[in-house]
Motif scaffolding. Sequence first.
Motif, PDB file in Angstrom:
ATOM      1  N   TYR A  98      -7.766  21.830   0.847  1.00 27.47           N
ATOM      2  CA  TYR A  98      -7.105  21.179   1.978  1.00 27.47           C
ATOM      3  C   TYR A  98      -7.562  21.896   3.244  1.00 27.47           C
ATOM      4  O   TYR A  98      -7.282  23.070   3.435  1.00 27.47           O
ATOM      5  N   MET A  99      -8.282  21.170   4.109  1.00 29.20           N
ATOM      6  CA  MET A  99      -8.901  21.808   5.271  1.00 29.20           C
ATOM      7  C   MET A  99      -8.034  21.772   6.519  1.00 29.20           C
ATOM      8  O   MET A  99      -8.247  22.565   7.426  1.00 29.20           O
ATOM      9  N   GLY A 100      -7.069  20.855   6.580  1.00 27.82           N
ATOM     10  CA  GLY A 100      -6.204  20.803   7.755  1.00 27.82           C
ATOM     11  C   GLY A 100      -5.718  19.396   8.044  1.00 27.82           C
ATOM     12  O   GLY A 100      -5.939  18.463   7.268  1.00 27.82           O
ATOM     13  N   SER A 101      -5.061  19.244   9.211  1.00 26.67           N
ATOM     14  CA  SER A 101      -4.503  17.941   9.580  1.00 26.67           C
ATOM     15  C   SER A 101      -4.715  17.666  11.061  1.00 26.67           C
ATOM     16  O   SER A 101      -4.925  18.582  11.855  1.00 26.67           O
ATOM     17  N   TYR A 102      -4.629  16.395  11.378  1.00 30.88           N
ATOM     18  CA  TYR A 102      -4.739  15.959  12.765  1.00 30.88           C
ATOM     19  C   TYR A 102      -3.699  14.856  12.964  1.00 30.88           C
ATOM     20  O   TYR A 102      -3.694  13.865  12.236  1.00 30.88           O
ATOM     21  N   GLU A 103      -2.825  15.039  13.938  1.00 33.97           N
ATOM     22  CA  GLU A 103      -1.813  14.029  14.229  1.00 33.97           C
ATOM     23  C   GLU A 103      -2.289  13.144  15.361  1.00 33.97           C
ATOM     24  O   GLU A 103      -2.711  13.632  16.407  1.00 33.97           O
ATOM     25  N   TYR A 104      -2.226  11.839  15.125  1.00 37.12           N
ATOM     26  CA  TYR A 104      -2.572  10.865  16.160  1.00 37.12           C
ATOM     27  C   TYR A 104      -1.435   9.860  16.230  1.00 37.12           C
ATOM     28  O   TYR A 104      -1.180   9.128  15.279  1.00 37.12           O
ATOM     29  N   GLN A 105      -0.737   9.871  17.338  1.00 40.17           N
ATOM     30  CA  GLN A 105       0.461   9.067  17.532  1.00 40.17           C
ATOM     31  C   GLN A 105       1.410   9.296  16.365  1.00 40.17           C
ATOM     32  O   GLN A 105       1.858  10.411  16.171  1.00 40.17           O
ATOM     33  N   ASP A 106       1.691   8.264  15.557  1.00 37.59           N
ATOM     34  CA  ASP A 106       2.658   8.447  14.464  1.00 37.59           C
ATOM     35  C   ASP A 106       1.992   8.540  13.086  1.00 37.59           C
ATOM     36  O   ASP A 106       2.653   8.361  12.065  1.00 37.59           O
ATOM     37  N   ILE A 107       0.703   8.836  13.054  1.00 35.01           N
ATOM     38  CA  ILE A 107      -0.013   8.974  11.784  1.00 35.01           C
ATOM     39  C   ILE A 107      -0.614  10.372  11.690  1.00 35.01           C
ATOM     40  O   ILE A 107      -1.184  10.881  12.651  1.00 35.01           O
ATOM     41  N   ILE A 108      -0.480  10.973  10.517  1.00 32.73           N
ATOM     42  CA  ILE A 108      -1.090  12.281  10.259  1.00 32.73           C
ATOM     43  C   ILE A 108      -2.284  12.068   9.336  1.00 32.73           C
ATOM     44  O   ILE A 108      -2.174  11.408   8.301  1.00 32.73           O
ATOM     45  N   TYR A 109      -3.409  12.615   9.715  1.00 33.26           N
ATOM     46  CA  TYR A 109      -4.633  12.585   8.915  1.00 33.26           C
ATOM     47  C   TYR A 109      -4.783  13.932   8.230  1.00 33.26           C
ATOM     48  O   TYR A 109      -4.837  14.963   8.896  1.00 33.26           O
TER      49      TYR A 109
ATOM     50  N   ASP B 204       5.361   1.064   6.223  1.00 35.22           N
ATOM     51  CA  ASP B 204       5.691   2.343   6.851  1.00 35.22           C
ATOM     52  C   ASP B 204       4.658   3.408   6.470  1.00 35.22           C
ATOM     53  O   ASP B 204       5.018   4.494   6.037  1.00 35.22           O
ATOM     54  N   LEU B 205       3.372   3.085   6.623  1.00 38.85           N
ATOM     55  CA  LEU B 205       2.311   4.061   6.325  1.00 38.85           C
ATOM     56  C   LEU B 205       2.143   5.004   7.503  1.00 38.85           C
ATOM     57  O   LEU B 205       1.940   4.552   8.634  1.00 38.85           O
ATOM     58  N   HIS B 206       2.230   6.305   7.252  1.00 37.50           N
ATOM     59  CA  HIS B 206       2.075   7.270   8.333  1.00 37.50           C
ATOM     60  C   HIS B 206       1.228   8.466   7.938  1.00 37.50           C
ATOM     61  O   HIS B 206       1.221   9.484   8.629  1.00 37.50           O
ATOM     62  N   GLU B 207       0.527   8.343   6.797  1.00 40.31           N
ATOM     63  CA  GLU B 207      -0.343   9.418   6.341  1.00 40.31           C
ATOM     64  C   GLU B 207      -1.637   8.814   5.803  1.00 40.31           C
ATOM     65  O   GLU B 207      -1.603   7.835   5.062  1.00 40.31           O
ATOM     66  N   ILE B 208      -2.745   9.417   6.176  1.00 39.70           N
ATOM     67  CA  ILE B 208      -4.057   9.010   5.685  1.00 39.70           C
ATOM     68  C   ILE B 208      -4.725  10.255   5.112  1.00 39.70           C
ATOM     69  O   ILE B 208      -4.714  11.312   5.735  1.00 39.70           O
ATOM     70  N   ILE B 209      -5.312  10.110   3.933  1.00 42.50           N
ATOM     71  CA  ILE B 209      -6.072  11.195   3.321  1.00 42.50           C
ATOM     72  C   ILE B 209      -7.542  10.975   3.668  1.00 42.50           C
ATOM     73  O   ILE B 209      -8.107   9.925   3.345  1.00 42.50           O
ATOM     74  N   VAL B 210      -8.143  11.938   4.345  1.00 41.71           N
ATOM     75  CA  VAL B 210      -9.562  11.868   4.697  1.00 41.71           C
ATOM     76  C   VAL B 210     -10.303  12.849   3.789  1.00 41.71           C
ATOM     77  O   VAL B 210     -10.021  14.048   3.812  1.00 41.71           O
ATOM     78  N   ILE B 211     -11.213  12.329   3.002  1.00 39.02           N
ATOM     79  CA  ILE B 211     -11.987  13.155   2.081  1.00 39.02           C
ATOM     80  C   ILE B 211     -13.391  13.246   2.661  1.00 39.02           C
ATOM     81  O   ILE B 211     -14.096  12.236   2.766  1.00 39.02           O
TER      82      ILE B 211
ATOM     83  N   ILE C 233       0.839  -1.194   0.000  1.00 38.09           N
ATOM     84  CA  ILE C 233       0.000   0.000   0.000  1.00 38.09           C
ATOM     85  C   ILE C 233       0.876   1.246   0.000  1.00 38.09           C
ATOM     86  O   ILE C 233       1.762   1.398   0.842  1.00 38.09           O
ATOM     87  N   TYR C 234       0.607   2.143  -0.968  1.00 40.75           N
ATOM     88  CA  TYR C 234       1.301   3.422  -1.042  1.00 40.75           C
ATOM     89  C   TYR C 234       0.539   4.515  -0.311  1.00 40.75           C
ATOM     90  O   TYR C 234       1.120   5.354   0.349  1.00 40.75           O
ATOM     91  N   LYS C 235      -0.780   4.544  -0.505  1.00 37.25           N
ATOM     92  CA  LYS C 235      -1.592   5.633   0.026  1.00 37.25           C
ATOM     93  C   LYS C 235      -2.953   5.087   0.438  1.00 37.25           C
ATOM     94  O   LYS C 235      -3.518   4.239  -0.237  1.00 37.25           O
ATOM     95  N   VAL C 236      -3.465   5.628   1.555  1.00 33.58           N
ATOM     96  CA  VAL C 236      -4.761   5.211   2.097  1.00 33.58           C
ATOM     97  C   VAL C 236      -5.701   6.405   2.109  1.00 33.58           C
ATOM     98  O   VAL C 236      -5.315   7.498   2.536  1.00 33.58           O
ATOM     99  N   TYR C 237      -6.930   6.173   1.656  1.00 33.04           N
ATOM    100  CA  TYR C 237      -7.962   7.209   1.644  1.00 33.04           C
ATOM    101  C   TYR C 237      -9.150   6.752   2.480  1.00 33.04           C
ATOM    102  O   TYR C 237      -9.588   5.608   2.374  1.00 33.04           O
ATOM    103  N   GLU C 238      -9.653   7.654   3.293  1.00 30.36           N
ATOM    104  CA  GLU C 238     -10.930   7.471   3.985  1.00 30.36           C
ATOM    105  C   GLU C 238     -11.883   8.471   3.353  1.00 30.36           C
ATOM    106  O   GLU C 238     -11.569   9.665   3.291  1.00 30.36           O
ATOM    107  N   ILE C 239     -13.016   8.009   2.858  1.00 30.28           N
ATOM    108  CA  ILE C 239     -13.975   8.882   2.176  1.00 30.28           C
ATOM    109  C   ILE C 239     -15.301   8.750   2.908  1.00 30.28           C
ATOM    110  O   ILE C 239     -15.837   7.645   3.034  1.00 30.28           O
ATOM    111  N   THR C 240     -15.820   9.894   3.396  1.00 31.71           N
ATOM    112  CA  THR C 240     -16.984   9.814   4.263  1.00 31.71           C
ATOM    113  C   THR C 240     -17.860  11.056   4.201  1.00 31.71           C
ATOM    114  O   THR C 240     -17.382  12.128   3.850  1.00 31.71           O
ATOM    115  N   VAL C 241     -19.113  10.875   4.536  1.00 30.53           N
ATOM    116  CA  VAL C 241     -20.029  11.992   4.771  1.00 30.53           C
ATOM    117  C   VAL C 241     -20.569  11.896   6.200  1.00 30.53           C
ATOM    118  O   VAL C 241     -21.668  12.327   6.494  1.00 30.53           O
TER     119      VAL C 241
END
Length: 158
Positions: A96-107, A71-78, A38-46
Amino acid sequence: MAMNTGIIVTEEKDRASVTSTTSKKTGDVNEESADGNIYKVYEITVKPFDIARIRDSYDCVNTYNQSSNADLHEIIVICRPEDCPTEMKKSTTHVYMGSYEYQDIIYYYWNIYEWVCDTLQRMTFKARSSFYTNLNNYISDINTSETVKKLWLKLHSK
């Protein structure tokens, strides 16, 4: 594949009601190599992507990282602006609305309305046509949430 990137999109066939907890999947959509890395992870939600969903997501990604030596440490939340956590670091842009860091992952939070328009613009005609066909089939499916159907209509009324 139309652009010959070698990137494979996975998880896109799952229903919107499938959660990370029940499925143990890293995200709603993944970009992967041909061998499944996996290169990139997306969460898509309403729905709100708040701390409860962040923790759930983190657990699944952390499990994947450990089991796959990844070594995934970034998630794109749409999502919609109202679905972002109030505690996130806000951006001054509309897409781009912003980011949230949780432990070693940035959303990273992206505005769903702007992101869809931008993504469609960058697709080839054939890919865009296929995307719309698949998306319309998904949205008109009896199992798709009424919220999703209403938001789709709202997006197309603008």
